[in-house]
Design a protein around this motif. Sequence first.
Motif, short mmCIF file in Angstrom:
data_model
loop_
_atom_site.label_atom_id
_atom_site.label_comp_id
_atom_site.label_asym_id
_atom_site.label_seq_id
_atom_site.Cartn_x
_atom_site.Cartn_y
_atom_site.Cartn_z
N TYR A 159 11.20 5.97 -7.88
CA TYR A 159 11.70 4.80 -7.37
C TYR A 159 11.81 3.48 -8.37
O TYR A 159 10.98 3.54 -9.22
N TYR A 160 12.85 2.85 -7.98
CA TYR A 160 13.12 1.74 -9.16
C TYR A 160 13.15 0.51 -8.10
O TYR A 160 13.98 0.19 -7.31
N GLN A 161 12.24 -0.32 -8.65
CA GLN A 161 11.81 -1.58 -7.98
C GLN A 161 12.59 -2.75 -8.75
O GLN A 161 12.59 -3.16 -10.01
N ASP A 162 13.08 -3.66 -7.85
CA ASP A 162 13.79 -4.98 -8.59
C ASP A 162 12.55 -5.94 -8.85
O ASP A 162 11.83 -6.20 -7.94
N PRO A 163 12.47 -6.44 -10.00
CA PRO A 163 11.21 -7.04 -10.21
C PRO A 163 11.32 -8.67 -9.81
O PRO A 163 10.23 -9.20 -9.66
N GLU A 164 12.31 -8.81 -9.30
CA GLU A 164 12.83 -10.36 -8.68
C GLU A 164 12.41 -10.21 -7.17
O GLU A 164 11.20 -10.99 -6.78
N ARG A 199 0.71 5.10 7.43
CA ARG A 199 1.61 4.59 6.50
C ARG A 199 1.35 4.60 5.17
O ARG A 199 -0.08 4.38 4.74
N ALA A 200 2.10 4.65 4.13
CA ALA A 200 1.84 4.57 2.68
C ALA A 200 2.90 3.68 1.88
O ALA A 200 4.02 3.69 2.43
N CYS A 201 2.41 3.45 0.87
CA CYS A 201 3.35 2.33 0.19
C CYS A 201 3.95 3.67 -0.88
O CYS A 201 3.40 4.46 -1.53
N PRO A 202 5.38 3.50 -1.02
CA PRO A 202 5.96 4.44 -2.01
C PRO A 202 5.77 4.12 -3.39
O PRO A 202 5.82 5.06 -4.11
N LEU A 203 5.10 3.02 -3.65
CA LEU A 203 5.06 2.84 -5.23
C LEU A 203 3.40 2.93 -5.39
O LEU A 203 2.99 3.18 -6.72
N HIS A 204 2.51 2.69 -4.44
CA HIS A 204 1.06 2.84 -4.57
C HIS A 204 0.72 3.78 -3.59
O HIS A 204 0.25 3.49 -2.28
N ARG A 205 0.53 5.24 -3.93
CA ARG A 205 0.18 6.17 -2.94
C ARG A 205 -1.13 6.19 -2.38
O ARG A 205 -1.51 6.60 -1.69
N ASP A 206 -1.93 5.32 -3.23
CA ASP A 206 -3.40 5.13 -2.96
C ASP A 206 -3.44 4.14 -1.70
O ASP A 206 -4.64 4.12 -1.06
N VAL A 207 -2.54 3.22 -1.61
CA VAL A 207 -2.58 2.62 -0.28
C VAL A 207 -2.28 3.21 1.03
O VAL A 207 -0.98 3.28 1.12
N VAL A 208 -3.05 3.45 1.72
CA VAL A 208 -2.64 4.32 3.00
C VAL A 208 -3.39 3.59 4.17
O VAL A 208 -4.64 3.26 4.15
N ARG A 209 -2.78 3.24 5.16
CA ARG A 209 -3.20 2.62 6.54
C ARG A 209 -2.83 3.53 7.77
O ARG A 209 -1.74 4.18 7.79
N SER A 210 -3.58 3.46 8.84
CA SER A 210 -3.34 3.95 9.73
C SER A 210 -2.66 3.09 10.70
O SER A 210 -2.27 1.85 10.51
N TYR A 211 -1.92 3.58 11.89
CA TYR A 211 -1.16 3.02 12.76
C TYR A 211 -1.99 1.71 13.37
O TYR A 211 -1.41 0.77 13.91
N ALA A 212 -3.29 2.03 13.61
CA ALA A 212 -4.24 1.35 14.50
C ALA A 212 -4.37 -0.11 13.68
O ALA A 212 -4.75 -1.20 14.14
N GLU A 213 -4.23 -0.09 12.16
CA GLU A 213 -4.65 -1.36 11.69
C GLU A 213 -3.31 -2.03 11.47
O GLU A 213 -2.34 -1.80 11.51
N GLU A 214 -3.60 -3.52 11.36
CA GLU A 214 -2.62 -4.64 11.60
C GLU A 214 -1.84 -4.62 10.16
O GLU A 214 -0.99 -5.27 10.34
N GLU A 215 -2.48 -4.39 9.19
CA GLU A 215 -1.72 -4.59 7.99
C GLU A 215 -0.64 -3.90 7.82
O GLU A 215 -0.73 -2.42 7.79
N LYS A 216 0.59 -4.16 7.50
CA LYS A 216 1.83 -3.39 7.52
C LYS A 216 2.63 -3.48 6.08
O LYS A 216 3.59 -2.85 5.84
N ASN A 217 1.85 -4.29 5.05
CA ASN A 217 2.46 -4.33 3.96
C ASN A 217 1.31 -3.87 2.82
O ASN A 217 0.11 -4.04 2.93
#
Length: 592
Positions: A159-164, A199-217
């Motif tokens: 994945y290529y992320q825009d730094p801005e 749910r997981a972050c495409p750039l940081h795969r160690d960040v995994v959250r369940s649907y029950a958690e409110e954190e979406k980012n």
Amino acid sequence: MAEEKQSRIGRIISSIGNGFRRRRTPAPQMPLWTTGIQEPVLVQGITIPALYSVANENLILRTVLTTLQQEIFRRGFYWEKKFHKRCMDCNKEHQHDVEQCFDCDGINLETPDPNELVYPRWLIDQRNSMEQTFMDILREIEYDLNIMDDGFMILIKEYYQDPETKEISFYRVKEIIRGDPIFLRIISDKRGVRGGRYRACPLHRDVVRSYAEEEKNCETCGYVLEDVHYVNTAGSGKTQYYLEGEVIHVSKYNPSKLYGRSPVSSLWRQAMTLTAMDNYMYTAYSKRRMPKGLISVTTDNLESMKSFFKSMDEKLERDPHYIPKIGIESNTGKGGVNWVKFMDTLEEMQYLPARDEMRQRIASFYGVSNVFMMDTGKSGGLNNEGMQILVTNRAVEFGHKVYTEHLFPRLMEQLDVSDWQLTLYPNEEEDEVTRLRRDEMEVNIAQRMVMLGYEPELVQEGNRDVRFIYKKPDPAQQMQQPPPGGGMPPGGGMPPGGGMMPPGGGGMPQPQANPGQLPGRNIPPQLAGVMGGQASAGARSMSDGGPNSSPQNRTSMGSGSPVSSVQQRGSTPSPIEQAARSISESGRYKGA
């Protein structure tokens, strides 16, 4: 292009549904499933490693699987155009060169873009980090499908992320590897729909959250967490999560919402019986085998047998086929020798018929005939080699559809290829003479289409067959260019040279035959028949005493002589007149 098509259909549905309240049919809930990681069904408690173990250890089962794998990928793959022209207004794909769309009459047409294959072709030609080619990966997946009915292809994306903006601008598929069905699992909800649990972050795969958690980012980069569809439980202490589009799962024999059904589990008893029979044969012919029997001798002196037992053991060590003899003490004074049988022969146990029956069951499930297993002793009738090859070819064709209709299209979707498709070559090579005859027929059809006013264009395809596409030429160019062969143009009018029209007033003109000149090769059979009929009619009119039968009534000179004469034999018949005369004389008996 697929996203544009979906958005166009979505806009149509939205415009129709404006002003209405919408209700959907409830999706059925599956009580056997729970939201989260789904486990495959284990028949009779047989684990997945046990299925792979018996498939690798059983000789007959592995022979069947290897033969089927080799036949499916024997001739490789090639790239093929999905269409020749595609309408950009309605996405209608045309397989011929057309000037406007058949559905919407639009003229905004496009051809396949060759730039789409620049990166996919390079990617497939490369080896992955395990030094595997693309064909090696496909063979592994085919082996998984024939054992577990589940094949996983993992796409390692970069994945290529825009730094801005901190957004993912684009990605590329870096390599392709095979996923192990022993450890790879599907994540779905109770309905069998992928995702819905983590749910997981495409750039940081160690960040995994369940649907029950409110954190979406993601707390590290702030990117929106995406739905997890697959999980690999074989990580060294850590579970690996894969997002949508990173794993392609296919089933061959029993596709379902989740996993397939293992064919080896259905053939478990037959495979294990064959394994036990092989072990029995190995034990029967090895050093630790049970003796066929023993000889008992009735005797009053048992002490003398102790030394005999010791010598018997020594002889069995040297010769496994040694038959021991045992003496038995008797108080009655009567002696005797008895043979005690321990083991039946292979013929008595029906070893070979039972083995052939189980081999036939396993091979018939996969569609592999005896001729592909080097067994040609039962040929003839319905067991002939031609029928056996046909049956196996159908099984191979069924295996091809798993890749050409499911795996490859989903792979091309991830590689952003919409104008081309990856296709496997047919298994059985066609006879060279048959292919040449088919090409000859295609060329003859192209010649007829030229006479009808169409312009053929040769199509390059992967199967090397001669194929043409036809298009209508521009009327202005058609009037300027003379038609092939000097005939009349399709617009009508008399042909140059005073050629005559065939009877009926329509159709192609009859070219003027010059003396001593052979007719063109591109004369259709119907036109040749009409010309031959005219020539035979002229010959009959001369023989019937018509006006052409008297040379003095001719208005033109005869061909082959400067002056017409009554004593001459007449003009040299043209090739068409010779053909007509041969046809008329072919029905006569010799000497008539």
